[in-house]
Design an enzyme around this catalytic site. Structure first.
Site, PDB file in Angstrom:
ATOM      1  NE  ARG A   1      -3.808   0.230   2.262  1.00  0.00           N
ATOM      2  CZ  ARG A   1      -4.586   0.641   3.261  1.00  0.00           C
ATOM      3  NH1 ARG A   1      -4.610  -0.042   4.407  1.00  0.00           N
ATOM      4  NH2 ARG A   1      -5.316   1.726   3.143  1.00  0.00           N
TER       5      ARG A   1
ATOM      6  CB  CYS B   1      -2.003   3.802   9.468  1.00  0.00           C
ATOM      7  SG  CYS B   1      -3.434   4.268  10.477  1.00  0.00           S
TER       8      CYS B   1
END
Length: 297
Positions: free
Chosen positions: A190, A248
Site C-alpha cells: 500500500r 496509516c
C-alpha cells in the site's frame, strides 16, 4: 534491556501473567475488549463467544470514532463528551487502571490506548500478545456480555485533536519530512502504491518512510524486544529527529507504531485522518515506490 527501557515498556504494555496476578490479588483493572479488524470491524459477536473474564466490549467504530465528522478520514476522533459517556458505560473509574486487548495485530487496543491517553486518562496499558497471550497458557474465557457498574471518569479534554497527545493536520503532516521523520504504518504494497483496497488513490505522502505496524510484532503478536524495535525504526532515520509523525490508512494501526515508539521513549504525533484524508484531497501530492527504510522490514 536497561532499567529505563524496561520501565517504559511496563508503563505501556502488560503481560498476561501480570494481568492474571493482579486479578488473583484482588486488584483487577478495568478490562476492555477492543477487538477490531479491517474485514470484521464489529467484534461484538466474537467477544460474546469468548472473552477474558470481566472484560467489557468497547466498540472502535461507534465509541472510539465519530463518523458524523466529515473531511477527517475514515476514523475521526470522538469528542471528549462522547468518550466520557462511553468510558463510564464501560465502567471506567477514576484511580482504577485500564487494560486493553484485542485479537488482531494490536490495532484495536492501540487505538483505544491512544484515544484514552489523548483524553487525559493516563493509567492505560495494552495486553502484550492480545487475547491469544491469555489463552496460550490455558486460561479460561467467559461467554456472553459483561454489564459493568457505571464508572465516574471525567474527561476534561473536549477536542482530542488538541488533547494531551500530539496530532498533525494534513498540512502539518506534509511538512514533517522537511524537518523530521514521517512514518507510514501501512503494509509495504500500500505504501508503494501497488494496491489500495480502501482509499481513492494509491501511494503515500511524499517524504514518508514505511515502518509497517505488523513488522513491530513477532510471529505470536507480541511487541518485539526493545532492541529489535530500535532496529526496525533505525532505517527510517528517527534517531535525533526533532519531530516524528505517524499515519496509516485511517489513524488506527498508526497507534501501534506510536506505542512502539513510546516503548523507545520517543513521543510521536498522530495524523488522525491519515491516508484516507490525504488521498481524498486532489490538491495534495502523492508519491509511489519504495524508500531506503523499506529494507529494514
Amino acid at each position: 534491556m536497561t532499567i529505563r527501557s524496561s520501565a517504559l515498556r511496563a508503563s505501556i504494555l502488560i503481560t498476561a501473567d501480570e494481568l492474571a496476578e493482579r486479578v488473583r490479588a484482588g486488584e483487577p483493572p478495568t478490562l476492555l475488549d477492543v477487538r477490531w479488524q479491517l474485514d470484521r470491524p464489529d467484534g461484538r459477536a466474537d467477544y460474546a463467544l469468548g472473552h477474558i473474564p470481566g472484560a467489557v466490549y468497547a466498540d472502535l467504530e461507534s465509541e472510539l470514532t465519530d463518523h458524523s465528522i466529515t473531511g477527517r478520514g475514515r476514523h475521526p476522533l470522538p469528542s471528549g463528551a462522547a468518550l466520557q459517556a462511553a468510558a463510564r458505560a464501560w465502567g471506567v473509574r477514576s484511580g482504577v487502571s485500564i487494560v486493553l486487548y484485542d485479537n488482531w495485530n494490536r490495532a484495536g487496543s492501540a487505538r483505544a490506548w491512544w484515544v484514552l491517553r489523548a483524553a487525559g486518562i493516563h493509567d492505560v496499558r495494552i495486553l502484550d500478545g492480545g487475547l491469544s497471550a491469555w489463552t496460550a497458557s490455558g486460561r479460561a474465557l467467559d461467554t456472553g456480555a459483561v454489564v459493568s457498574v457505571p464508572g465516574d471518569i471525567v474527561v476534561e479534554r473536549e477536542d482530542l485533536y488538541d488533547g494531551e497527545l500530539a496530532t498533525l493536520t494534513a498540512s502539518e503532516a506534509g511538512e514533517v519530512p522537511e524537518r523530521g521523520v514521517l512514518i507510514d504504518a501501512r503494509a509495504p504494497e500500500r505504501f508503494r502504491g501497488e494496491s489500495e483496497p480502501l482509499d481513492p488513490v494509491a501511494g503515500h505522502i511524499p517524504g514518508a518512510r514505511n515502518v509497517p505496524s505488523g513488522s513491530l510484532l513477532d510471529e505470536r503478536g507480541f511487541f518485539r524486544e526493545t532492541a529489535e524495535l530500535e532496529q526496525r525504526f533505525a532505517g527510517a532515520g528517527i534517531s535525533n529527529a526533532p519531530v516524528v509523525g505517524v499515519y496509516c490508512g485511517s489513524g488506527v494501526t498508526a497507534a501501534v507504531d506510536i506505542a512502539a515508539l513510546a516503548v523507545l521513549g520517543i513521543d510521536a504525533a498522530l495524523f488522525p485522518g491519515s491516508w484516507s484524508q490525504w488521498s481524498s484531497d486532489p490538491a495534495l501530492p502523492v508519491a509511489t515506490g519504495a524508500t531506503e527504510s523499506e529494507a529494514t522490514r
